[in-house]
Design an enzyme around this catalytic site. Structure first.
Site, PDB file in Angstrom:
ATOM      1  N   ARG A 157      25.869   1.378  22.036  1.00 12.30           N
ATOM      2  CA  ARG A 157      26.075   0.085  21.393  1.00 12.30           C
ATOM      3  C   ARG A 157      27.554  -0.029  20.999  1.00 12.30           C
ATOM      4  O   ARG A 157      28.265   0.966  20.940  1.00 12.30           O
ATOM      5  CB  ARG A 157      25.201  -0.050  20.145  1.00 12.30           C
ATOM      6  CG  ARG A 157      23.703  -0.035  20.442  1.00 12.30           C
ATOM      7  CD  ARG A 157      22.903  -0.199  19.157  1.00 12.30           C
ATOM      8  NE  ARG A 157      21.473  -0.265  19.420  1.00 12.30           N
ATOM      9  CZ  ARG A 157      20.650   0.784  19.419  1.00 12.30           C
ATOM     10  NH1 ARG A 157      21.144   2.000  19.170  1.00 12.30           N
ATOM     11  NH2 ARG A 157      19.358   0.644  19.664  1.00 12.30           N
ATOM     12  N   LYS A 182      21.022   2.799  15.374  1.00 15.57           N
ATOM     13  CA  LYS A 182      20.134   1.760  14.843  1.00 15.57           C
ATOM     14  C   LYS A 182      18.869   2.414  14.296  1.00 15.57           C
ATOM     15  O   LYS A 182      18.278   3.277  14.943  1.00 15.57           O
ATOM     16  CB  LYS A 182      19.784   0.764  15.946  1.00 15.57           C
ATOM     17  CG  LYS A 182      19.103  -0.491  15.441  1.00 15.57           C
ATOM     18  CD  LYS A 182      18.961  -1.508  16.554  1.00 15.57           C
ATOM     19  CE  LYS A 182      18.340  -2.800  16.039  1.00 15.57           C
ATOM     20  NZ  LYS A 182      18.218  -3.817  17.108  1.00 15.57           N
ATOM     21  N   HIS A 288      27.520  -5.910  24.651  1.00 20.90           N
ATOM     22  CA  HIS A 288      26.125  -5.481  24.779  1.00 20.90           C
ATOM     23  C   HIS A 288      25.602  -5.683  26.198  1.00 20.90           C
ATOM     24  O   HIS A 288      24.646  -5.029  26.611  1.00 20.90           O
ATOM     25  CB  HIS A 288      25.247  -6.238  23.786  1.00 20.90           C
ATOM     26  CG  HIS A 288      24.087  -5.434  23.290  1.00 20.90           C
ATOM     27  ND1 HIS A 288      24.228  -4.300  22.521  1.00 20.90           N
ATOM     28  CD2 HIS A 288      22.746  -5.593  23.481  1.00 20.90           C
ATOM     29  CE1 HIS A 288      23.030  -3.801  22.235  1.00 20.90           C
ATOM     30  NE2 HIS A 288      22.114  -4.564  22.816  1.00 20.90           N
ATOM     31  N   ARG A 291      25.619  -2.473  28.031  1.00 21.90           N
ATOM     32  CA  ARG A 291      24.481  -1.612  27.689  1.00 21.90           C
ATOM     33  C   ARG A 291      23.225  -2.070  28.430  1.00 21.90           C
ATOM     34  O   ARG A 291      22.465  -1.250  28.941  1.00 21.90           O
ATOM     35  CB  ARG A 291      24.262  -1.641  26.173  1.00 21.90           C
ATOM     36  CG  ARG A 291      23.048  -0.872  25.679  1.00 21.90           C
ATOM     37  CD  ARG A 291      23.052  -0.874  24.155  1.00 21.90           C
ATOM     38  NE  ARG A 291      21.724  -0.698  23.581  1.00 21.90           N
ATOM     39  CZ  ARG A 291      21.179   0.476  23.283  1.00 21.90           C
ATOM     40  NH1 ARG A 291      21.834   1.591  23.534  1.00 21.90           N
ATOM     41  NH2 ARG A 291      19.982   0.538  22.736  1.00 21.90           N
ATOM     42  N   HIS A 314      15.549   3.517  21.771  1.00 28.15           N
ATOM     43  CA  HIS A 314      14.521   2.550  21.397  1.00 28.15           C
ATOM     44  C   HIS A 314      13.346   3.268  20.749  1.00 28.15           C
ATOM     45  O   HIS A 314      12.886   4.296  21.246  1.00 28.15           O
ATOM     46  CB  HIS A 314      14.021   1.791  22.626  1.00 28.15           C
ATOM     47  CG  HIS A 314      15.013   0.813  23.164  1.00 28.15           C
ATOM     48  ND1 HIS A 314      14.950   0.296  24.440  1.00 28.15           N
ATOM     49  CD2 HIS A 314      16.110   0.240  22.588  1.00 28.15           C
ATOM     50  CE1 HIS A 314      15.957  -0.535  24.633  1.00 28.15           C
ATOM     51  NE2 HIS A 314      16.675  -0.585  23.526  1.00 28.15           N
ATOM     52  N   TYR A 323      13.725  -4.576  30.394  1.00 27.69           N
ATOM     53  CA  TYR A 323      14.651  -4.435  31.515  1.00 27.69           C
ATOM     54  C   TYR A 323      13.933  -4.443  32.858  1.00 27.69           C
ATOM     55  O   TYR A 323      14.554  -4.664  33.886  1.00 27.69           O
ATOM     56  CB  TYR A 323      15.477  -3.151  31.357  1.00 27.69           C
ATOM     57  CG  TYR A 323      16.354  -3.190  30.130  1.00 27.69           C
ATOM     58  CD1 TYR A 323      17.442  -4.054  30.060  1.00 27.69           C
ATOM     59  CD2 TYR A 323      16.068  -2.395  29.031  1.00 27.69           C
ATOM     60  CE1 TYR A 323      18.227  -4.114  28.924  1.00 27.69           C
ATOM     61  CE2 TYR A 323      16.853  -2.442  27.892  1.00 27.69           C
ATOM     62  CZ  TYR A 323      17.927  -3.307  27.840  1.00 27.69           C
ATOM     63  OH  TYR A 323      18.704  -3.377  26.716  1.00 27.69           O
TER      64      TYR A 323
END
Length: 340
Positions: A157, A182, A288, A291, A314, A323
């Site tokens: 990120r 995150k 982003h 990414r 994630h 994705y």
């Protein structure tokens, strides 16, 4: 920070400060103290304080404990109906107010079901083709090229690459350790071999800058949580320095100490924007986007979705599955009947 009367050195409980506050400013000071006590980031602190200030101002500068759930619900509803804010923006405002009421005032609102929620849009991510990535990166140079290459080559990120420290780059294992990503989670991701030498050169430049700071009586970097107290000299240690330090020293917004922080993220954001224009890419490219392209190109190459999930950090594989909607196996992977 305020201290309790008659007891020097004893900090007041933020809850006591908030409940006894006579002015909105004292409420804000109590919120700030609680956020720092719980080690929230400076960005979250600024965002939460902004929403709470706005909430108090729009309700006649009354003390939040004098307002019931209807005032809070009306505020959030106005954001969605009149302000037409996005779902994520309304959610951030809600989180700030819940922090105020639950953490500081000890109140648990029971009226959330009545709030008009901004509709959350489900959108597929913007992804560059491999050729577009090459064109974009070819328009960038030096430090900005290296950071953008890490976004695409390691799936980092924006703030993860900006905050990268020397100790978290492992050239022996060809991996990068992301600290407090995150969700405040650590993870490992890959270090592309093509970036090894440019990264070593960047770190050597940073080492020279660090040596100059030490000679000038500075050189101590910000350390998370209580590490600075536990290891007083660690902040001057080379391994804790940022890989991409700022071009000049500045004062820490919390402590007022002058030190060299990491590079401002706006530098990289502006460089990516210029490169997109110069490359003539007809897509809304951001940091982003690189990414997103990392994840999509890995899945296109046959990588296991669980592996990609781990590399991206994630929590739920469902987040990674978005994705699969942009792989060349869906709308772009079949032949239109008109073309047949």
């Amino acid at each position: 920070m305020k201290k309790s009367g008659g007891e020097p050195g004893v900090l007041k409980d933020p809850r006591e400060v908030a409940l006894s506050a006579a002015t909105p400013r004292e409420v804000i000071d109590a919120v700030r103290l609680m956020l720092r006590t719980k080690h929230y980031s400076i960005r979250t602190e600024h965002a939460y304080l902004g929403w709470i200030r706005r909430y108090i101002a729009e309700n006649g500068r009354r003390h939040p404990k004098e307002m019931d759930g209807r005032a809070m619900g009306a505020f959030l509803t106005r954001l969605a109906v009149e302000g037409r804010v996005s779902a994520s923006t309304q959610s951030q405002a809600l989180s700030a107010l819940l922090f105020l009421y639950r953490e500081l005032l000890g109140m648990s609102p029971e009226w959330l079901d009545d709030v008009v929620r901004a509709k959350r849009s489900i959108r597929v991510p913007v992804v560059l083709s491999r050729g577009e990535v090459v064109r974009l990166l070819s328009r960038m140079q030096g430090r900005e090229w290296l950071m953008a290459s890490l976004l695409y080559g390691s799936g980092l990120r924006l703030m993860e690459v900006i905050r990268l420290r020397v100790k978290d780059v492992d050239f022996e294992r060809w991996e990068i350790t992301v600290r407090s990503g995150k969700g405040n989670k650590d993870r490992h991701t890959m270090l592309p071999s093509k970036l090894a030498e440019p990264l070593r050169r960047q770190m050597e430049d940073a080492r020279v800058e660090h040596a100059r700071d030490l000679e000038a009586g500075f050189g101590s970097v910000w350390l998370p949580n209580a590490l600075a107290r536990k290891y007083p000299n660690a902040g001057e240690d080379w391994v804790w320095q940022y890989v991409f330090p700022a071009s000049r020293r500045s004062k820490d917004p919390r402590t007022g100490i002058e030190r060299r922080h990491h590079l401002d993220e706006k530098v990289l954001q502006a460089a990516v924007k210029r490169a997109r224009v110069e490359a003539g890419i007809p897509k809304p490219v951001t940091c982003h986007t690189l990414r997103h392209s990392f994840a999509t190109h890995l899945l296109e190459s046959g990588a296991d979705i669980r592996t990609v999930q781990e590399l991206l950090g994630h929590r739920d594989v469902k987040t990674t599955q978005i994705y699969t909607h942009v792989l060349n196996r869906g709308a772009g992977g079949v032949l239109s009947p008109l073309d047949r």
